[in-house]
Design a protein around this motif. Structure first.
Motif, PDB file in Angstrom:
ATOM      1  N   SER A 169      54.190  40.965  98.121  1.00  0.00           N
ATOM      2  CA  SER A 169      54.940  40.240  97.099  1.00  0.00           C
ATOM      3  C   SER A 169      55.623  41.265  96.210  1.00  0.00           C
ATOM      4  CB  SER A 169      54.002  39.354  96.265  1.00  0.00           C
ATOM      5  OG  SER A 169      54.729  38.677  95.257  1.00  0.00           O
ATOM      6  N   ILE A 170      56.568  40.823  95.408  1.00  0.00           N
ATOM      7  CA  ILE A 170      57.153  41.718  94.420  1.00  0.00           C
ATOM      8  C   ILE A 170      56.159  41.883  93.285  1.00  0.00           C
ATOM      9  CG2 ILE A 170      58.346  39.889  93.130  1.00  0.00           C
ATOM     10  CD1 ILE A 170      60.614  41.948  92.673  1.00  0.00           C
ATOM     11  N   GLY A 171      56.075  43.095  92.727  1.00  0.00           N
ATOM     12  CA  GLY A 171      55.101  43.361  91.674  1.00  0.00           C
ATOM     13  C   GLY A 171      55.733  43.960  90.437  1.00  0.00           C
ATOM     14  N   GLY A 172      54.956  43.965  89.378  1.00  0.00           N
ATOM     15  CA  GLY A 172      55.417  44.477  88.092  1.00  0.00           C
ATOM     16  C   GLY A 172      55.625  43.346  87.113  1.00  0.00           C
ATOM     17  N   LYS A 223      61.923  36.527  86.622  1.00  0.00           N
ATOM     18  CA  LYS A 223      62.056  35.326  87.451  1.00  0.00           C
ATOM     19  C   LYS A 223      61.663  34.074  86.670  1.00  0.00           C
ATOM     20  CE  LYS A 223      60.740  35.529  91.791  1.00  0.00           C
ATOM     21  NZ  LYS A 223      59.900  35.769  93.003  1.00  0.00           N
ATOM     22  N   ARG A 224      60.635  34.197  85.823  1.00  0.00           N
ATOM     23  CA  ARG A 224      60.195  33.039  85.040  1.00  0.00           C
ATOM     24  C   ARG A 224      61.250  32.643  83.998  1.00  0.00           C
ATOM     25  NH1 ARG A 224      57.189  28.966  86.180  1.00  0.00           N
ATOM     26  NH2 ARG A 224      58.779  27.776  85.147  1.00  0.00           N
ATOM     27  N   PHE A 225      61.807  33.644  83.325  1.00  0.00           N
ATOM     28  CA  PHE A 225      62.867  33.357  82.352  1.00  0.00           C
ATOM     29  C   PHE A 225      64.057  32.696  83.038  1.00  0.00           C
ATOM     30  CE2 PHE A 225      60.886  36.523  79.427  1.00  0.00           C
ATOM     31  CZ  PHE A 225      60.937  35.776  78.257  1.00  0.00           C
ATOM     32  N   TYR A 226      64.391  33.179  84.222  1.00  0.00           N
ATOM     33  CA  TYR A 226      65.525  32.607  84.965  1.00  0.00           C
ATOM     34  C   TYR A 226      65.267  31.137  85.288  1.00  0.00           C
ATOM     35  CZ  TYR A 226      68.634  31.675  88.903  1.00  0.00           C
ATOM     36  OH  TYR A 226      69.551  31.105  89.745  1.00  0.00           O
ATOM     37  N   PRO A 253      59.728  42.215  86.649  1.00  0.00           N
ATOM     38  CA  PRO A 253      60.383  41.292  87.585  1.00  0.00           C
ATOM     39  C   PRO A 253      59.767  39.898  87.610  1.00  0.00           C
ATOM     40  CG  PRO A 253      59.099  42.935  88.771  1.00  0.00           C
ATOM     41  CD  PRO A 253      59.169  43.389  87.351  1.00  0.00           C
ATOM     42  N   LEU A 254      58.445  39.810  87.441  1.00  0.00           N
ATOM     43  CA  LEU A 254      57.809  38.491  87.437  1.00  0.00           C
ATOM     44  C   LEU A 254      58.229  37.688  86.207  1.00  0.00           C
ATOM     45  CD1 LEU A 254      54.209  39.449  88.668  1.00  0.00           C
ATOM     46  CD2 LEU A 254      56.103  38.491  89.991  1.00  0.00           C
ATOM     47  N   MET A 255      58.307  38.357  85.064  1.00  0.00           N
ATOM     48  CA  MET A 255      58.765  37.675  83.852  1.00  0.00           C
ATOM     49  C   MET A 255      60.247  37.341  83.952  1.00  0.00           C
ATOM     50  SD  MET A 255      56.667  39.968  81.049  1.00  0.00           S
ATOM     51  CE  MET A 255      57.049  39.008  79.600  1.00  0.00           C
ATOM     52  N   LEU A 271      63.609  45.050  98.380  1.00  0.00           N
ATOM     53  CA  LEU A 271      62.858  44.504  97.246  1.00  0.00           C
ATOM     54  C   LEU A 271      63.727  43.573  96.400  1.00  0.00           C
ATOM     55  CD1 LEU A 271      60.064  44.594  95.992  1.00  0.00           C
ATOM     56  CD2 LEU A 271      60.779  46.512  94.576  1.00  0.00           C
ATOM     57  N   LYS A 272      65.027  43.855  96.337  1.00  0.00           N
ATOM     58  CA  LYS A 272      65.939  43.014  95.552  1.00  0.00           C
ATOM     59  C   LYS A 272      66.020  41.589  96.088  1.00  0.00           C
ATOM     60  CE  LYS A 272      68.962  46.702  93.825  1.00  0.00           C
ATOM     61  NZ  LYS A 272      70.312  47.328  93.898  1.00  0.00           N
ATOM     62  N   LYS A 273      65.673  41.413  97.372  1.00  0.00           N
ATOM     63  CA  LYS A 273      65.729  40.080  97.960  1.00  0.00           C
ATOM     64  C   LYS A 273      64.741  39.113  97.316  1.00  0.00           C
ATOM     65  CE  LYS A 273      67.396  41.671 102.481  1.00  0.00           C
ATOM     66  NZ  LYS A 273      67.092  41.801 103.934  1.00  0.00           N
ATOM     67  N   TYR A 274      63.725  39.663  96.618  1.00  0.00           N
ATOM     68  CA  TYR A 274      62.759  38.809  95.923  1.00  0.00           C
ATOM     69  C   TYR A 274      63.318  38.263  94.607  1.00  0.00           C
ATOM     70  CZ  TYR A 274      58.927  40.476  98.951  1.00  0.00           C
ATOM     71  OH  TYR A 274      58.100  40.762 100.011  1.00  0.00           O
ATOM     72  N   ILE A 275      64.443  38.819  94.153  1.00  0.00           N
ATOM     73  CA  ILE A 275      65.004  38.471  92.851  1.00  0.00           C
ATOM     74  C   ILE A 275      66.172  37.507  93.025  1.00  0.00           C
ATOM     75  CG2 ILE A 275      66.078  39.383  90.752  1.00  0.00           C
ATOM     76  CD1 ILE A 275      63.241  40.315  91.062  1.00  0.00           C
TER      77      ILE A 275
END
Length: 338
Positions: free
Chosen positions: A137-140, A147-150, A143-145, A166-170
């Protein structure tokens, strides 16, 4: 007959204790949390994104990684543990790795440690990939925050040096800055060793579910996306700036030459970045697990005084309190705090 009231009083008291225990276990949590929940819902309804309002903007730094999730007790063999569990600030060999994991496992406490032995780390990753239940999974935090804000409707600027894979997770609508165009990037990999409540590791039993994280990062400890992030912030004009990922600096072997402290210099740039924002921009700092006292002291002078909010779990809060009050690091906190 004088003993009768005493006995009755004892029985009544005992019943009250039983009732109190039952009430506390079944209802008191809801009674205490209900006003908090209700007010959070009120704030959410009063601050809905969109609906005729300008789209809020959030900028988040720094860094991202690949997370490799694995069941800890499937990967590690308790028979290889020689001696007692022990804490180490960084991991340089297999023995230290097992002792360090066991130390936090028996406390049910979260931890994140740098593995200075690259060969050992690559071997652990190779072993983990052979397990049937390991997953990527993507970590950190950033990036997780992001995605949530988005998902919540914000316009997002995110700083990290990432590979195209890795950018494909965003989500594509999130603006990513930090690397050069067509730059080949080797993503950092974090291994997340998970375990459940009451899971055993030899004679040890975990009092609660948690995770032990190890990494051998190259990009994230240097905050390699910081300068590019700085270039884009003025034009983006965020309502909120989120600082995270500084725990990657914890016990990282920074090269110090000519009497300069590279880590302190990088943190000074973070401080400058925070202070360069308009007063209308709020700043949030996301804490994490730290064991390097010098780094924690830097955070208390270069970062914490200049942010509007801080995100911490119970262990990180205990650690920060210990540093501020006693000048000492609290390696592990109660797994079930009040």
């Amino acid at each position: 007959m004088a003993g009768v009231p005493v006995k009755c009083g004892t029985i009544v008291s005992f019943c009250f204790v039983l009732y109190a225990v039952y009430y506390r276990k079944n209802d008191l949590g809801d009674v205490r949390l209900s006003p908090v929940k209700d007010h959070l819902l009120y704030l959410e309804n009063e601050n809905k994104v969109g609906e005729g309002k300008l789209q809020p903007k959030v900028a988040l730094g720094y860094g991202a990684c690949h997370d490799l999730f694995v069941n800890a007790t499937s990967l590690l063999d308790h028979k290889e543990l020689k001696g007692n569990p022990e804490h180490f600030n960084e991991i340089s060999n297999k023995e230290e790795f097992l002792k360090s994991f066991a130390y936090f496992f028996k406390h049910g406490a979260a931890a994140e440690r740098f593995v200075s032995n690259g060969k050992l780390y690559d071997e652990l990753i190779e072993q983990a990939l052979k397990l049937p239940d390991s997953r990527w999974s993507i970590g950190g935090n950033a990036p997780l925050m992001a995605k949530r804000f988005y998902i919540e409707g914000w316009k997002v600027l995110f700083a990290a040096k990432m590979s195209n894979k890795l950018k494909k997770y965003i989500p594509k609508d999130i603006q990513i800055v930090g690397g050069e165009e067509n730059e080949e990037v080797r993503d950092d990999v974090h291994m997340i060793l998970e375990y459940k409540t009451d899971e055993t590791f030899g004679t040890l039993k975990a009092p609660r579910a948690n995770r032990y994280i190890v990494h051998n990062d190259e990009n994230n400890p240097l905050l390699s996306s910081l300068e590019k992030f700085d270039e884009h912030l003025p034009g983006f004009g965020p309502n909120l700036l989120v600082i995270s990922g500084l725990q990657m600096m914890d016990n990282y072997p920074f090269k110090v030459g000519d009497g300069k402290d590279l880590r302190a210099e990088r943190l000074d740039l973070v401080k400058k970045q925070i202070l360069s924002q308009p007063l209308s921009t709020l700043t949030h700092f996301e804490m994490a697990s730290y064991v390097d006292l010098e780094l924690l002291k830097h955070l208390t002078t270069k970062i914490l005084p200049f942010v509007d909010s801080v995100g911490m779990n119970e262990q990180e809060l205990t650690n920060l309190y210990s540093v501020l009050e006693y000048g000492e690091v609290s390696v592990v906190a109660d797994s079930n705090p009040e």
